[in-house]
Structures are given as structure tokens and as C-alpha cells.
Design an enzyme around this catalytic site. Structure first.
Site, PDB file in Angstrom:
ATOM      1  N   GLN A 163       0.808  -1.220   0.000  1.00 16.61           N
ATOM      2  CA  GLN A 163       0.000   0.000   0.000  1.00 16.61           C
ATOM      3  C   GLN A 163       0.841   1.270   0.000  1.00 16.61           C
ATOM      4  O   GLN A 163       1.778   1.387   0.791  1.00 16.61           O
ATOM      5  CB  GLN A 163      -0.882   0.004   1.245  1.00 16.61           C
ATOM      6  CG  GLN A 163      -1.735   1.240   1.389  1.00 16.61           C
ATOM      7  CD  GLN A 163      -2.709   1.094   2.540  1.00 16.61           C
ATOM      8  OE1 GLN A 163      -2.357   1.305   3.697  1.00 16.61           O
ATOM      9  NE2 GLN A 163      -3.931   0.708   2.255  1.00 16.61           N
ATOM     10  N   LEU A 223       4.859  10.151   7.476  1.00 16.88           N
ATOM     11  CA  LEU A 223       3.411  10.040   7.329  1.00 16.88           C
ATOM     12  C   LEU A 223       2.626  11.175   7.972  1.00 16.88           C
ATOM     13  O   LEU A 223       2.903  11.566   9.096  1.00 16.88           O
ATOM     14  CB  LEU A 223       2.948   8.722   7.951  1.00 16.88           C
ATOM     15  CG  LEU A 223       1.531   8.370   7.570  1.00 16.88           C
ATOM     16  CD1 LEU A 223       1.505   7.726   6.202  1.00 16.88           C
ATOM     17  CD2 LEU A 223       0.902   7.452   8.586  1.00 16.88           C
ATOM     18  N   ARG A 270      -7.251   4.108   0.453  1.00 15.29           N
ATOM     19  CA  ARG A 270      -5.928   4.669   0.150  1.00 15.29           C
ATOM     20  C   ARG A 270      -5.467   4.399  -1.273  1.00 15.29           C
ATOM     21  O   ARG A 270      -4.813   5.240  -1.889  1.00 15.29           O
ATOM     22  CB  ARG A 270      -4.908   4.092   1.127  1.00 15.29           C
ATOM     23  CG  ARG A 270      -5.154   4.597   2.499  1.00 15.29           C
ATOM     24  CD  ARG A 270      -4.246   3.980   3.500  1.00 15.29           C
ATOM     25  NE  ARG A 270      -4.549   4.556   4.795  1.00 15.29           N
ATOM     26  CZ  ARG A 270      -4.039   4.130   5.926  1.00 15.29           C
ATOM     27  NH1 ARG A 270      -3.187   3.120   5.935  1.00 15.29           N
ATOM     28  NH2 ARG A 270      -4.357   4.701   7.053  1.00 15.29           N
ATOM     29  N   HIS A 322       3.897   2.375   2.280  1.00 12.93           N
ATOM     30  CA  HIS A 322       3.439   2.400   3.665  1.00 12.93           C
ATOM     31  C   HIS A 322       3.255   1.035   4.296  1.00 12.93           C
ATOM     32  O   HIS A 322       3.718   0.786   5.403  1.00 12.93           O
ATOM     33  CB  HIS A 322       2.121   3.165   3.691  1.00 12.93           C
ATOM     34  CG  HIS A 322       1.539   3.354   5.051  1.00 12.93           C
ATOM     35  ND1 HIS A 322       2.241   3.977   6.059  1.00 12.93           N
ATOM     36  CD2 HIS A 322       0.324   3.034   5.574  1.00 12.93           C
ATOM     37  CE1 HIS A 322       1.486   4.019   7.145  1.00 12.93           C
ATOM     38  NE2 HIS A 322       0.329   3.435   6.882  1.00 12.93           N
ATOM     39  N   GLU A 364      -4.127   9.762   8.020  1.00 14.51           N
ATOM     40  CA  GLU A 364      -5.421   9.926   7.372  1.00 14.51           C
ATOM     41  C   GLU A 364      -6.416  10.591   8.330  1.00 14.51           C
ATOM     42  O   GLU A 364      -7.412  11.167   7.911  1.00 14.51           O
ATOM     43  CB  GLU A 364      -5.907   8.514   7.029  1.00 14.51           C
ATOM     44  CG  GLU A 364      -7.025   8.436   6.077  1.00 14.51           C
ATOM     45  CD  GLU A 364      -7.213   6.983   5.671  1.00 14.51           C
ATOM     46  OE1 GLU A 364      -6.230   6.316   5.282  1.00 14.51           O
ATOM     47  OE2 GLU A 364      -8.338   6.510   5.762  1.00 14.51           O
ATOM     48  N   ARG A 410      -5.360  -2.543   2.458  1.00 21.82           N
ATOM     49  CA  ARG A 410      -5.784  -2.456   3.857  1.00 21.82           C
ATOM     50  C   ARG A 410      -6.511  -1.148   4.136  1.00 21.82           C
ATOM     51  O   ARG A 410      -6.105  -0.096   3.654  1.00 21.82           O
ATOM     52  CB  ARG A 410      -4.561  -2.528   4.773  1.00 21.82           C
ATOM     53  CG  ARG A 410      -4.866  -2.217   6.211  1.00 21.82           C
ATOM     54  CD  ARG A 410      -3.681  -2.420   7.106  1.00 21.82           C
ATOM     55  NE  ARG A 410      -2.672  -1.396   7.014  1.00 21.82           N
ATOM     56  CZ  ARG A 410      -2.701  -0.223   7.655  1.00 21.82           C
ATOM     57  NH1 ARG A 410      -3.723   0.083   8.425  1.00 21.82           N
ATOM     58  NH2 ARG A 410      -1.706   0.636   7.528  1.00 21.82           N
ATOM     59  N   HIS A 459       0.482   5.089   0.918  1.00 21.46           N
ATOM     60  CA  HIS A 459      -0.389   6.002   1.654  1.00 21.46           C
ATOM     61  C   HIS A 459      -0.382   7.336   0.927  1.00 21.46           C
ATOM     62  O   HIS A 459       0.677   7.818   0.523  1.00 21.46           O
ATOM     63  CB  HIS A 459       0.134   6.157   3.085  1.00 21.46           C
ATOM     64  CG  HIS A 459      -0.813   6.843   4.009  1.00 21.46           C
ATOM     65  ND1 HIS A 459      -1.157   8.167   3.872  1.00 21.46           N
ATOM     66  CD2 HIS A 459      -1.509   6.389   5.087  1.00 21.46           C
ATOM     67  CE1 HIS A 459      -2.013   8.486   4.822  1.00 21.46           C
ATOM     68  NE2 HIS A 459      -2.241   7.426   5.573  1.00 21.46           N
TER      69      HIS A 459
HETATM   70  C1  LIG Z   1       4.032   6.081  10.275  1.00 19.11           C
HETATM   71  C2  LIG Z   1       3.028   4.986  10.398  1.00 19.11           C
HETATM   72  C3  LIG Z   1       1.758   5.237  10.896  1.00 19.11           C
HETATM   73  C4  LIG Z   1       0.813   4.203  10.986  1.00 19.11           C
HETATM   74  N1  LIG Z   1      -0.436   4.480  11.499  1.00 19.11           N
HETATM   75  C5  LIG Z   1      -1.336   3.472  11.649  1.00 19.11           C
HETATM   76  C6  LIG Z   1      -2.601   3.707  12.257  1.00 19.11           C
HETATM   77  O1  LIG Z   1      -2.913   4.801  12.687  1.00 19.11           O
HETATM   78  N2  LIG Z   1      -3.456   2.666  12.377  1.00 19.11           N
HETATM   79  C7  LIG Z   1      -3.139   1.418  11.933  1.00 19.11           C
HETATM   80  O2  LIG Z   1      -3.951   0.509  12.074  1.00 19.11           O
HETATM   81  N3  LIG Z   1      -1.929   1.172  11.379  1.00 19.11           N
HETATM   82  C8  LIG Z   1      -1.023   2.168  11.234  1.00 19.11           C
HETATM   83  N4  LIG Z   1       0.206   1.900  10.677  1.00 19.11           N
HETATM   84  C9  LIG Z   1       0.576   0.516  10.385  1.00 19.11           C
HETATM   85  C10 LIG Z   1       0.936  -0.194  11.671  1.00 19.11           C
HETATM   86  O3  LIG Z   1       1.436   0.716  12.601  1.00 19.11           O
HETATM   87  C11 LIG Z   1       1.976  -1.271  11.438  1.00 19.11           C
HETATM   88  O4  LIG Z   1       1.546  -2.123  10.425  1.00 19.11           O
HETATM   89  C12 LIG Z   1       2.168  -2.078  12.714  1.00 19.11           C
HETATM   90  O5  LIG Z   1       2.488  -1.229  13.788  1.00 19.11           O
HETATM   91  C13 LIG Z   1       3.208  -3.158  12.574  1.00 19.11           C
HETATM   92  O6  LIG Z   1       3.352  -3.764  13.838  1.00 19.11           O
HETATM   93  P1  LIG Z   1       4.202  -5.080  14.041  1.00 19.11           P
HETATM   94  O7  LIG Z   1       4.069  -5.449  15.465  1.00 19.11           O
HETATM   95  O8  LIG Z   1       3.842  -6.077  13.009  1.00 19.11           O
HETATM   96  O9  LIG Z   1       5.693  -4.618  13.714  1.00 19.11           O
HETATM   97  P2  LIG Z   1       6.587  -3.389  14.246  1.00 19.11           P
HETATM   98  O10 LIG Z   1       5.882  -2.521  15.190  1.00 19.11           O
HETATM   99  O11 LIG Z   1       7.199  -2.783  13.043  1.00 19.11           O
HETATM  100  O12 LIG Z   1       7.691  -4.131  15.076  1.00 19.11           O
HETATM  101  C14 LIG Z   1       8.645  -4.996  14.473  1.00 19.11           C
HETATM  102  C15 LIG Z   1       9.509  -5.568  15.564  1.00 19.11           C
HETATM  103  O13 LIG Z   1      10.319  -6.577  15.012  1.00 19.11           O
HETATM  104  C16 LIG Z   1      11.632  -6.446  15.490  1.00 19.11           C
HETATM  105  N5  LIG Z   1      12.500  -7.065  14.489  1.00 19.11           N
HETATM  106  C17 LIG Z   1      12.489  -6.912  13.140  1.00 19.11           C
HETATM  107  N6  LIG Z   1      13.431  -7.693  12.574  1.00 19.11           N
HETATM  108  C18 LIG Z   1      14.033  -8.359  13.573  1.00 19.11           C
HETATM  109  C19 LIG Z   1      15.080  -9.322  13.634  1.00 19.11           C
HETATM  110  N7  LIG Z   1      15.711  -9.745  12.556  1.00 19.11           N
HETATM  111  N8  LIG Z   1      15.448  -9.764  14.857  1.00 19.11           N
HETATM  112  C20 LIG Z   1      14.836  -9.341  16.005  1.00 19.11           C
HETATM  113  N9  LIG Z   1      13.845  -8.443  15.988  1.00 19.11           N
HETATM  114  C21 LIG Z   1      13.444  -7.966  14.793  1.00 19.11           C
HETATM  115  C22 LIG Z   1      11.829  -4.971  15.704  1.00 19.11           C
HETATM  116  O14 LIG Z   1      12.825  -4.734  16.664  1.00 19.11           O
HETATM  117  C23 LIG Z   1      10.441  -4.567  16.218  1.00 19.11           C
HETATM  118  O15 LIG Z   1      10.385  -4.749  17.608  1.00 19.11           O
HETATM  119  C24 LIG Z   1       1.162   2.918  10.577  1.00 19.11           C
HETATM  120  C25 LIG Z   1       2.434   2.654  10.084  1.00 19.11           C
HETATM  121  C26 LIG Z   1       3.350   3.686   9.975  1.00 19.11           C
HETATM  122  C27 LIG Z   1       4.704   3.361   9.381  1.00 19.11           C
END
Ligand SMILES: Cc1cc2nc3c(=O)[nH]c(=O)nc-3n(C[C@H](O)[C@H](O)[C@H](O)COP(=O)(O)OP(=O)(O)OC[C@H]3O[C@@H](n4cnc5c(N)ncnc54)[C@H](O)[C@@H]3O)c2cc1C
Length: 596
Positions: A236, A248, A282, A369, A251, A411, A238
Site C-alpha cells: 500500500q 506520514l 488509500r 506504507h 489519514e 488495507r 499512503h
Molecule cells: C508512520 C506509520 C503510521 C501508521 N499508522 C497506523 C494507524 O494509525 N493505524 C493502523 O492501524 N496502522 C497504522 N500503521 C501501520 C501499523 O502501525 C503497522 O503495520 C504495525 O504497527 C506493525 O506492527 P508489528 O508489530 O507487526 O511490527 P513493528 O511494530 O514494526 O515491530 C517490528 C519488531 O520486530 C523487530 N524485528 C524486526 N526484525 C528483527 C530481527 N531480525 N530480529 C529481532 N527483531 C526484529 C523490531 O525490533 C520490532 O520490535 C502505521 C504505520 C506507519 C509506518
């Protein structure tokens, strides 16, 4: 020596990893391994909110949320999984509230909700207040709340350890291998269940909202272990990234009444989505922006547009649209009200652009995004390994690294945070139950060898190729040819370039040969992941001869349900990508054309 044993190992400390760890730790010994300090995970940047049909401000139903998500996914989402998520959303939000998450409140003390793109009242088609938020810091609050709960529940944290490999024994997950960033020591983690929650991979595109750390490590690691990646062609963009920087602008700004304007001063979304206008989903808004820019309607003829959230603009258009507050009064705002709801956004614009959004419009362009695709899982969070939905015992995935698939081809905003908490929780519960009922696999003596080899090869190679050059060339070609609009010719050129870059990657030299926080070395390893993911993404996109959701082919502009209503599964085998397909689960909503 450096061997650890836990029932459940969670890789990643974002919202998905922490929710999984919290629930796993209720039953099983649980550790979280994270390359970042947990509260620095990308989840902490999420601004707009988390979707749930609480109906606190107006009528709403999980069923409406389900239909909006199916439609938003362009009918590629699995409807059983979507229905499960939207029903679970309501108790999941209350669970977070009871853990102490400081949501913004309505005047009568209930959780506040705001409208968001694609979320509608199914009877009127108008935007509905569904996104639960904590000002514009929702993700930050989720992360802090979950981290505190994990500490309270005695989850063990290995912060600043980067996982490099997954251990499989007799086709069963048995642990992971990681490098300790402070010392470069290799550690082996022996486990009965492994949950991968490593987040997204927006770094493969030049303009992205994603943090630098989002290099798709989890997907790359599982691909190398013979596990496919699902629907990788759907990524996606954004609509509103800060011009040139990609940072970002939520929205939620449009939810609060902000509008998009072109160089002629027109509110162009009226033409592309007459009903929901600036709050269309989006993919639709990003494509409309590209078309405006292509038609020479960018600001001063350049490749950006304006997002206007000045109170006088918001009030003018809300009067024109007849937008009312839930109590029936005309929606009119003051600068103070907007500042209270969007404090961080206002701050970003002042800091990075020298623009005060209360006085001037914000220059924006679409920014890479969110990965709809990822490691294929079922509703239980179990990783599946083929088109027959066979499970790999002991292996789970959740969050942006996973593909359940609830987002399908596109999404809806606020549905990712929801995905993290719902499927993170269920992956945690199911992994701990599995782990407690199974005996540990015998760990082979060479379990850490493959991780070791990868690191030593990078440390010792002196081929002269620069990592920075490879990264820059990769990100540019992906932006130009595998971005918002795609063609066969463009993607074929991109594939050729990726193959060339993969070859050059075999000859990279790194400058830092030390062992203490060698970020140079690990950055080089991550670029190997970006190359693998770009390869799988482009090959999957080139094969899909239709336009659906975020995948928009200029040479195949129509959705083609007859041939392409199916999920892509991509394997990486000896440097080649092999594709097979899996059917979409349709329960209550047969595919229809999307209208806005
Ligand atoms: C700027 C921004 C704003 C957003 N706003 C929204 C919103 O308002 N609402 C919504 O629903 N979604 C939103 N999203 C999307 C959403 O935030 C993300 O999709 C979501 O937070 C991802 O969460 P996660 O737990 O999968 O991964 P992340 O929060 O990205 O965490 C990944 C984790 O994996 C660890 N990691 C990665 N690789 C390794 C490795 N090799 N070894 C050990 N650790 C590793 C990192 O240390 C981290 O702790 C937004 C995204 C962005 C970028």
C-alpha cells in the site's frame, strides 16, 4: 554456551509481538527477541487509531466493519478471517482499555472515535466514527501499555539481538539463531514454538513512511527456509507522506476534515470519489494523486499536492458537504480543537517543513506504507506452507510480517493495529498451548552454522561493491516501476535490475570489521533481505495480469475475478521465484465492483 531455552520465543517487540508475548506468558515461559529496544518499534509511530465498531458516537456494527474490510480488500481478503477480526475488535479494545491504555474520550467519558477512509455506515454509505484513538499517538500508547504488561507478566526480553535464522528440526520449528548487537556473539534460542512478528518492509521503496529498521527480516528468513510468502505484490502507498521525506501525515487529518487540493486549487477527489471524496480508500486516493500530478496539476506543476487542514478550509467544505457532528449540529472546528486532536502532526510539519498547518497547506505525495502480503497464516496464527493450507508445527506469525489474509489487496486505515492485537493475541494463546503440550525437539549441533556463515561471508568479502549504491539503485527502481502504477515493461526492467543487484551483492565490502555494535555489517545483511523481498514482490506483481486494490496495472486496468480471484504464494528457490496460487475464502459477500 550461548544457548537459551523457552517454551515460546517471540521475534519482534512491536504491537503484534508484545500482544503475543503477553498472552503466551500466561501459560508458558516466554521470551521476546528484538533488534530494537521494544518501545522503539514502528508500532509506536501509528497515529490515526485502531478500528472497532464500538458505536460510541453513532450507530455502528461489527458486520458493517466486516463488509467495509471485505470491500476495501477488493474481495481478496479471506472473509472468515475478516469476520473473526471485526467481531474480536470490540472486546480487544476493551481489553486494552482495562490494561490502562489512555484513549481520548468523549465528553461523557467513553472511548472517542473518528472517521477513517473506507469505514462507512453501510446503510447511508457515509463515513462512520469507528477509529478509537489516543490523540495522534495511538500506536505509542499501545506499545507502552503492552510493554508494561509484559514486564509485569515476567516476559524475558532480549533487547538489541537480531534474529538471523529459524531452526527447523524434522519439519518442526525448534528455535531461532540471533546475533547480540553489542558484541556480535551468536546466540541460539531453543523453543517449542516460535512466533514471528518482525513488521513490514517499506524500505525497499525510495519514498516510504516506514522506519529504517523495516527490512522484512522475518519474511526473508522464512523464505530461505522454504516457506512461501503470500500476496507480496500488494503493497500500500499512503496518499499523504510529507513531500520528499515520506514521513506520514495520518489519514486522521482528513478524518478531521482536511482536504486534498491540486495546483489549480481544486478539491480533485470530488471527481474521483464523488460520495466519500477525500476519505476514499488509500489505493484510490494515491492513484488519483498520481493522475493529477501526471496531468500537470501538481502544485506549481511539480510532483506534489496540498493537504489543507486550515480551520477555515475545513469549515468551508464541511458546510458544503453538510457534515454534521453526531449530535446533529454542523461540523465546524477551531484551531485549538485541531491542535488538541493532531498535536504530533502539527509538530512534524513545523519541525520538518517549517510549515504551520493551521496557517498553510502541507505539501504531500504518496509514500510506500504497508505490506498486505507476508508469511501465510491461518486464523490461529499458525504458519501455512502450501496452497492446501498445511501447517508447519510450532511456527506462528502475526502483525505486518504475516498475511492472514484480512487486508487482501488493500488495507483500510486502522485495521493494522487491529490485526496486531487480535491475531497477536491468538497467535500467543495458540503457541503457548502447543508449546506446553509438546516435548522439545533435539537441537542439532550445527543449528547456528547457517547464521554464522552469512555473517562471516559479509565480514570477510572484499569485492568492492558498496552497500549504499545497491540500496539506492534498488529503492529507485522499485519506486519507478513497482510503485502505484505498474506495467509489464517496467516490471521486467525492474526484475532485470534486481537480478543484477543480487549478483553485485555477492561482492560487497563493508568498512567496519569490528564486533561492537557493527551496524554496518547488519545493515549489509538487511539489504540482502530487501533484495530477496523486492524479487518476490516484483515476480508476483509481474505474473498478476489484472488490477486489484493496491496492485494497479496500466496494461491490465480491470479486476479479473475469473482468472485472478486467488492468493499468490511465492517460493524462493535457488535464486528463482516459483509461484503457485491458493483460493480466497468467500463466505457472505460475493465479489462486486467497488464504487465510491
Ligand atoms: C508512520 C506509520 C503510521 C501508521 N499508522 C497506523 C494507524 O494509525 N493505524 C493502523 O492501524 N496502522 C497504522 N500503521 C501501520 C501499523 O502501525 C503497522 O503495520 C504495525 O504497527 C506493525 O506492527 P508489528 O508489530 O507487526 O511490527 P513493528 O511494530 O514494526 O515491530 C517490528 C519488531 O520486530 C523487530 N524485528 C524486526 N526484525 C528483527 C530481527 N531480525 N530480529 C529481532 N527483531 C526484529 C523490531 O525490533 C520490532 O520490535 C502505521 C504505520 C506507519 C509506518
Amino acid at each position: 554456551m550461548n544457548t537459551h531455552q523457552f517454551d515460546v520465543i517471540v521475534v519482534g517487540a512491536g504491537g503484534a509481538g508484545l500482544m503475543a508475548a503477553l498472552h503466551a506468558s500466561k501459560k508458558a515461559t516466554t521470551a521476546v527477541i528484538s533488534k530494537l529496544y521494544p518501545t522503539r518499534s514502528h508500532t509506536g509511530t501509528a497515529q490515526g487509531g485502531v478500528g472497532a465498531a464500538l458505536g460510541n458516537l453513532e450507530e455502528d456494527h461489527p458486520d458493517w466493519h466486516t463488509f467495509d474490510t471485505v470491500k476495501g480488500s477488493d474481495y481478496l481478503g479471506d472473509q472468515d478471517a475478516i469476520e473473526f477480526m471485526c467481531n474480536e475488535a470490540v472486546p480487544a479494545i476493551y481489553e486494552l482499555e482495562h490494561m490502562g491504555l489512555p484513549f481520548s474520550r468523549t465528553p461523557d467519558g467513553r472511548i472517542a472515535q473518528r472517521p477513517f477512509g473506507g469505514h462507512t455506515n453501510n446503510l447511508t454509505g457515509k463515513p462512520v466514527h469507528r477509529s478509537c484513538y489516543a490523540a495522534d499517538r495511538t500506536g505509542h500508547m499501545i506499545l507502552q501499555t503492552l510493554y508494561q504488561q509484559c514486564i509485569k507478566n515476567n516476559v524475558t526480553f532480549f533487547d538489541e539481538y537480531q534474529v538471523l535464522d529459524l531452526i527447523l528440526v524434522n519439519g518442526v520449528a525448534a528455535g531461532v539463531v540471533a546475533i547480540k548487537l553489542a558484541t556480535s556473539e551468536i546466540h541460539t534460542f531453543h523453543a517449542n514454538a516460535v512466533i514471528i512478528a518482525t513488521g513490514g518492509h517499506g524500505r525497499i521503496w525510495k519514498i516510504t513512511s516506514n522506519a529504517y529498521s523495516l527490512s522484512g527480516d522475518g519474511i526473508a528468513i522464512t523464505l530461505r527456509r522454504g516457506i512461501p510468502a503470500q500476496d507480496m505484490e500488494f503493497f500500500q502507498f499512503h496518499p499523504t507522506g510529507i513531500y520528499k521525506l515520506g514521513i506520514l501525515i495520518t489519514e486522521g487529518v482528513r478524518g478531521e476534515g482536511g482536504i486534498l487540493v491540486n495546483g489549480k486549487g481544486e478539491r480533485f477527489m470530488e471527481r474521483y470519489a464523488p460520495r466519500v471524496k477525500d476519505l476514499a480508500s488509500r489505493d484510490v486516493v494515491s492513484r488519483s494523486m498520481y493522475l493529477e500530478i501526471r496531468a500537470g496539476n501538481g502544485i506549481n506543476g511539480q510532483d506534489y499536492l496540498y493537504l489543507d487542514v486550515r480551520p477555515e478550509t475545513v469549515n468551508k467544505f464541511s458546510t458544503q458537504d453538510g457534515r454534521t457532528r453526531p449530535d446533529g449540529s454542523l461540523y465546524q472546528v477551531t484551531a485549538e480543537e485541531l491542535l488538541g486532536k493532531l498535536p504530533d502532526i502539527v509538530d512534524f510539519c513545523r519541525t520538518y517543513l517549517g510549515v504551520d498547518p493551521m496557517d498553510q497547506p502541507i505539501p504531500v505525495q504518496p509514500t510506500a506504507h504497508y505490506a498486505m502480503g507476508g508469511i501465510p497464516t491461518n486464523i490461529r496464527g499458525e504458519v501455512i506452507v502450501n496452497e492446501k493450507n498445511h501447517v508447519l508445527p510450532g511456527l506462528y506469525a502475526a502483525g505486518e510480517a504475516a498475511c492472514v489474509s484480512v487486508h487482501g489487496a488493500n488495507r483500510l486505515g486502522t485495521n493494522s493495529l487491529l490485526d496486531l492485537i487480535v491475531f497477536g493475541k491468538h497467535a500467543g494463546i495458540n503457541a503457548s498451548e502447543y508449546a506446553c503440550a509438546s516435548a522439545f525437539q533435539h537441537l542439532p549441533g550445527d543449528a547456528a552454522d547457517f547464521a554464522h556463515e552469512q555473517i562471516e561471508r559479509l565480514r570477510n568479502c572484499q569485492g568492492g561493491e558498496r552497500i549504499a549504491d545497491i540500496t539506492q539503485e534498488l529503492r529507485s527502481v522499485m519506486m519507478d516501476h513497482v510503485g502505484v502504477f505498474r506495467t509489464r515493461a517496467g516490471m521486467s526492467a525492474a526484475l532485470q535490475k534486481i537480478t543484477e543487484l543480487k549478483e553485485r551483492y555477492q561482492h560487497v565490502s563493508i568498512d567496519d570489521c569490528g564486533k561492537v555494535f557493527n551496524t554496518n555489517l547488519l545493515n549489509a545483511w538487511e539489504v540482502g533481505n530487501l533484495l530477496d523481498l523486492a524479487h518476490v514482490t516484483t515476480a508476483s506483481a509481474l505474473a498478476r495480469a489484472e488490477s486489484r486494490g493496491a496492485h494497479s496495472r496500466e496494461d491490465f486496468p480491470k479486476r479479473d475475478d475469473k482468472r485472478w480471484l486467488k492468493h499468490t504464494l511465492a517460493w524462493s528457490e535457488n535464486g528463482k521465484v516459483k509461484l503457485r496460487y491458493k483460493s480466497v475464502v468467500i463466505t457472505r459477500f460475493p465479489p462486486k465492483e467497488r464504487t465510491y
